[in-house]
Scaffold this active site. Structure first.
Site, PDB file in Angstrom:
ATOM      1  N   LYS A  15      -1.388 -24.042  -0.576  1.00 39.36           N
ATOM      2  CA  LYS A  15      -2.575 -24.328   0.246  1.00 39.36           C
ATOM      3  C   LYS A  15      -2.174 -24.957   1.576  1.00 39.36           C
ATOM      4  O   LYS A  15      -2.743 -24.630   2.627  1.00 39.36           O
ATOM      5  CB  LYS A  15      -3.526 -25.244  -0.541  1.00 39.36           C
ATOM      6  CG  LYS A  15      -4.123 -24.557  -1.761  1.00 39.36           C
ATOM      7  CD  LYS A  15      -4.716 -25.540  -2.758  1.00 39.36           C
ATOM      8  CE  LYS A  15      -5.177 -24.814  -4.020  1.00 39.36           C
ATOM      9  NZ  LYS A  15      -5.618 -25.716  -5.090  1.00 39.36           N
TER      10      LYS A  15
ATOM     11  N   GLN B  50      -7.023 -31.963  -6.821  1.00 38.29           N
ATOM     12  CA  GLN B  50      -6.243 -31.017  -7.615  1.00 38.29           C
ATOM     13  C   GLN B  50      -6.323 -31.389  -9.093  1.00 38.29           C
ATOM     14  O   GLN B  50      -6.008 -32.510  -9.476  1.00 38.29           O
ATOM     15  CB  GLN B  50      -4.787 -31.021  -7.151  1.00 38.29           C
ATOM     16  CG  GLN B  50      -3.904 -30.007  -7.852  1.00 38.29           C
ATOM     17  CD  GLN B  50      -4.273 -28.568  -7.488  1.00 38.29           C
ATOM     18  OE1 GLN B  50      -4.545 -28.263  -6.327  1.00 38.29           O
ATOM     19  NE2 GLN B  50      -4.295 -27.696  -8.485  1.00 38.29           N
TER      20      GLN B  50
ATOM     21  N   ASP C 257     -14.151 -27.164  -2.645  1.00 43.50           N
ATOM     22  CA  ASP C 257     -13.836 -26.514  -3.920  1.00 43.50           C
ATOM     23  C   ASP C 257     -15.100 -26.101  -4.659  1.00 43.50           C
ATOM     24  O   ASP C 257     -15.048 -25.320  -5.614  1.00 43.50           O
ATOM     25  CB  ASP C 257     -13.013 -27.457  -4.804  1.00 43.50           C
ATOM     26  CG  ASP C 257     -11.644 -26.880  -5.143  1.00 43.50           C
ATOM     27  OD1 ASP C 257     -11.383 -25.724  -4.767  1.00 43.50           O
ATOM     28  OD2 ASP C 257     -10.849 -27.583  -5.784  1.00 43.50           O
TER      29      ASP C 257
END
Length: 893
Positions: free
Chosen positions: A14, A58, A83
């Site tokens: 990312k 994450q 997200d």
């Protein structure tokens, strides 16, 4: 959180993608010892940071401590949840609000892959295998709201092959290797495989290979389009994360006006006649101070809440905003007042309410914290008045966040240290003193840091306590304070006339070592002046160390550092250095910080509050601060002391004038607190007003002397006539004011100060040639003479013998280059409170000169200055009470 290899791999992918397209991305690493609270604190900081447009947590969270993943994902602000995992974004997706939410990146990428085939989703039969919150469930919703007919299958679906065979579009996210067989798939179907699984493979070096949830080799023969694993959905997930971040930045920019706050202002319900201050204050429902902090751009970790209506602000905000340009700096002062005061505080609040709530400018008020002494004495509270107040007024006037109590404790620690040191020196030998000052601990003697500084000051460059000679030990342990030179007094934040002169040391344990001393009110302490002028914790600590408390019998200054108390003072004062955040009646922000006397000190709120406020408002905003007493005292010290130390440069002076005060200066009868005003003040008298404008003219000249535009605010009272107000405006303009306007803010709030606010806006754009009155390198007497002649209008000064001695002493001690802080009556431009108007030709007598070396000024005494007020026959406390049921404070005004 933690250090999982797979998580680090995904994050690096990312970061690499972000770098390729120009997104600034950072990896915040928390250790596997991080607690849930640690993660939530980090998220709160990112939520509040306007420079961050999106962030992800994450998963999984690799911590040794239990962490609720749902709680963590829901802590992310929905507008930054790129997200798309928070419940709010999931809820909006399930309702079909696709334009007002973030969609989880994998389903979003899957839909984009389907679109890339050119096949229309609308009307197609779609099957989703899997119902996880990250892929399956949002994928179902996304296809549904794109008008597909959707079936979700899962581990309990008994007819899985049959359902798969019906699918025009098949999305598989089951997490089981090659569970979907090629023969199940409808010919021509689009197959999106989200699975990543490892199966044994002896031909690979690792002994395993990656496969999807679909048997690729057989399925590709049936499907019209199929994603490979790896290399299919994974890169699209990363791409969609980048796209969502860009979308978030675009949404932010659409709403965000650079430098402009989004503030909820409070609407005033004006009443006539105007109720009491406490009634008005109680009728207002203040915003939660946490909201005020957020509105002005403070981050959660920069704010320490003290209940619902006040907070302290961390100095770290200055570092964060160091590249932000300052706003416009406005000081509110006044003409020489009556004993009743002319409304500087009210005007300060009215002006910021007008600029903020009515003209929608970023604006901060910075005001002094009032002493509790006068609150219970004769003056009452000091939060402004009428519809221009800092609220809640009872919080403002009583305790606030405890700063004054901390100053009391710190000041009295110094006082106790002085007398204790003199006592011990008088009762012990050099060696006994040395043994106790540098005690043996486990057989080892060691100097503390502050003792090393004392040795260096004495020119003794030794660090081994055993290496000092007898002469050096004597010099080290003997401060040899001359009791007659002690200038440091004990303090109390209560008006108590019987503490003005006391005898201390009368207990038998003090062995007859008595001396005459006194108590001052806390706000007169030099520690308060240090707080107001300090530029940070380190600067405050250094100033504490320089504070001179007495002289030795050899004429050497004795400091707080010599007493060994500097570090302890810093500890007691560590929280006071943070400005206190409050709000006005109309919801504009206020810093309340420090409250030094305006006679023996400089009478202005803190440098730190002003500096933080100037950064927060930005280049087009305004910070309005108030200087104590009239322009000849508070404003002069604001310029020559506060601005000199802060490095800040003012843009506008607002000079408050009243018809009442001008009539007094024109020869009207005496004005006395608590006594009804004579008729001259309640009936029109243009002659008195015109004659009294001599004081207004002189104070305008005083302000212009410093090169700053002056706006005169004529604070209107209900007994003033239109003709009187117009006359004051006319005289002010003729005397050189940039503008002069009538103000009715006491009765109307910010609305009544709109003309003043607009005049201040214009004046802030006018040419400005700010300059100090004197160079600090000039001799002490010359600096005093310049202030007396240029600001007060005196012909000359006269130094009485005690003052002459102090000039010689302070010059010898190296304090001659300090600025001057004149301690003079505020009721006249001269030293005589009975001389009104603008007297000239007088000689200003200087009775004595004292030094506030830590604060950084010398203060000549012009006449006798009371530093401990007394209580009147009927103090305010007769009217102050607490409702035990509601907990409300009554009787403050």
């Amino acid at each position: 959180v933690g250090n999982r290899d797979d998580s680090n791999l995904y994050i690096n992918m990312k970061l690499k993608a972000a770098a390729e397209i120009g997104i600034s991305a950072n990896h915040i690493k928390l250790p596997n010892t991080a607690t849930e609270a640690d993660v939530l604190k980090c998220i709160a900081s990112l939520n509040a940071d306007p420079a961050v447009h999106g962030f992800i947590v994450q998963l999984p969270l690799d911590s040794d401590n239990p962490i609720n993943t749902e709680k963590i994902t829901n802590a992310v602000a929905p507008e930054k949840d790129v997200d798309g995992l928070s419940s709010i974004n999931a809820g909006k997706l399930s309702r079909g609000d696709l334009g007002d939410c973030f969609i989880p990146c994998t389903p979003k990428g899957c839909l984009e892959l389907i679109r890339q085939t050119g096949v229309q989703v609308a009307g197609k039969r779609a099957v989703v295998i899997g119902r996880s919150k990250i892929v399956g469930a949002p994928m179902h919703d996304l296809l549904l709201w794109n008008n597909a007919t959707v079936t979700t299958c899962h581990s309990k679906t008994s007819t899985l092959a049959e359902e798969v065979g019906k699918a025009d579009i098949l999305v598989v996210a089951a997490g089981r290797a090659e569970m979907v067989k090629g023969e199940w798939i409808k010919p021509g179907a689009i197959v999106i495989d989200c699975g990543i699984n490892h199966v044994p493979d002896s031909t690979k070096a690792s002994g395993k290979r990656v496969v999807g949830d679909v048997a690729y080799s057989s399925a590709k023969e049936k499907a019209s389009f199929i994603t490979p694993v790896p290399g299919g959905v994974g890169p699209m997930t990363v791409a969609m994360l980048m796209q969502s971040t860009v979308e978030s930045a675009q949404r932010f920019l659409e709403k965000f006006q650079p430098g402009k706050w989004t503030i909820q202002y409070n609407q005033l319900t004006l009443k006539m006649p105007v109720p009491s201050d406490i009634e008005i204050s109680k009728s207002c429902m203040p915003k939660p101070i946490e909201q005020v902090a957020k509105e002005v751009g403070l981050f959660p970790d920069e704010v320490e809440l003290y209940g619902q209506t006040k907070a302290k602000v961390q100095l770290s905000v200055l570092k964060r905003l160091q590249n932000q340009p300052d706003g416009k700096y406005v000081v509110v002062t006044g003409i020489t007042p009556t004993p009743l005061g002319e409304g500087k505080s009210t005007t300060t609040v009215g002006l910021v309410q007008a600029l903020g709530a009515h003209l929608h400018q970023n604006v901060f008020a910075c005001v002094r914290q009032p002493s509790q002494g006068p609150t219970f004495g004769i003056k009452g509270g000091a939060a402004g008045g009428g519809y221009c107040q800092v609220v809640p007024m009872e919080e403002f006037n009583l305790h606030l966040t405890g700063d004054i109590h901390a100053i009391t404790a710190a000041n009295n620690l110094v006082a106790a240290a002085i007398d204790a040191r003199m006592f011990h020196e008088l009762t012990q030998s050099d060696q006994a003193l040395y043994s106790r000052l540098v005690p043996s601990v486990n057989g080892v003697r060691k100097f503390s840091d502050i003792q090393i500084r004392r040795l260096q000051k004495l020119g003794i460059n030794k660090t081994d306590p055993m290496a000092l000679t007898k002469e050096e030990v004597n010099a080290f342990v003997r401060l040899d304070i001359d009791p007659g030179t002690i200038t440091w007094q004990r303090v109390l934040d209560t008006n108590d006339r019987f503490l003005r002169k006391i005898t201390i040391g009368q207990s038998a344990t003090e062995k007859g070592f008595t001396r005459t001393a006194q108590f001052d009110i806390t706000v007169s302490s030099e520690i308060m002046a240090v707080l107001a002028l300090a530029d940070g914790l380190d600067d405050m600590k250094k100033r504490f160390g320089r504070m001179v408390v007495a002289s030795s019998k050899k004429g050497q200054p004795v400091t707080a550092d010599d007493l060994g108390v500097t570090g302890a003072l810093a500890v007691l004062m560590k929280d006071t250095v943070k400005p206190n955040l409050m709000q006005t009646l109309e919801g504009t922000p206020v810093f309340v910080h420090a409250g030094p006397f305006a006679n023996i000190a400089h009478g202005n709120s803190s440098v730190l509050a002003d500096k933080i406020a100037l950064k927060l408002v930005g280049k087009d905003g305004f910070v309005v601060t108030e200087a104590g007493f009239g322009a000849d005292i508070g404003m002069e010290k604001f310029f020559n002391i506060k601005c000199r130390y802060s490095g800040l440069r003012p843009h506008v002076v607002v000079l408050v004038a009243t018809v009442r005060a001008l009539k007094m200066h024109g020869g009207g009868p005496a004005v006395t607190a608590g006594v009804p005003l004579p008729k001259e003040y309640t009936e029109e008298n243009l002659q008195l007003v015109a004659k009294g404008c001599s004081n207004l003219n002189k104070q305008i000249q005083n302000a212009r002397m410093f090169g700053v535009p002056v706006v005169v605010a004529v604070n209107a009272f209900k007994t003033d006539t239109k003709a009187e107000l117009a006359l004051v405006v006319q005289h002010a303009k003729e005397a050189g004011a940039f503008d002069a306007v009538e103000c009715t803010h006491w009765a109307e709030g910010g609305k009544g100060a709109l003309a003043l606010a607009r005049a201040v806006q214009r004046a802030s754009q006018a040419p400005n040639n700010f300059r100090f009155l004197y160079n600090v390198e000039l001799p002490i007497v010359d600096k005093i003479r310049l202030i007396a002649q240029q600001v007060y209008g005196a012909r000359d000064i006269e130094l009485l013998p005690e003052a002459q001695e102090k000039v010689a002493l302070y010059t010898k001690q190296g304090f001659g280059n300090l600025p001057i802080c004149m301690a003079k009556t505020h009721l006249s431009l001269s030293h005589d409170p009975e001389q009104k108007g603008a007297p000239t030709g007088f000689v200003l007598p200087i009775r004595d000169i004292r030094a506030s070396v830590g604060a950084g000024f010398l203060y000549p005494l012009v006449g006798t200055m009371s530093t401990m007020p007394g209580l009147p026959t009927r103090p305010c406390f007769y009217d102050i009470d607490l409702d035990p049921v509601s907990g409300e404070v009554n009787g403050l005004f």
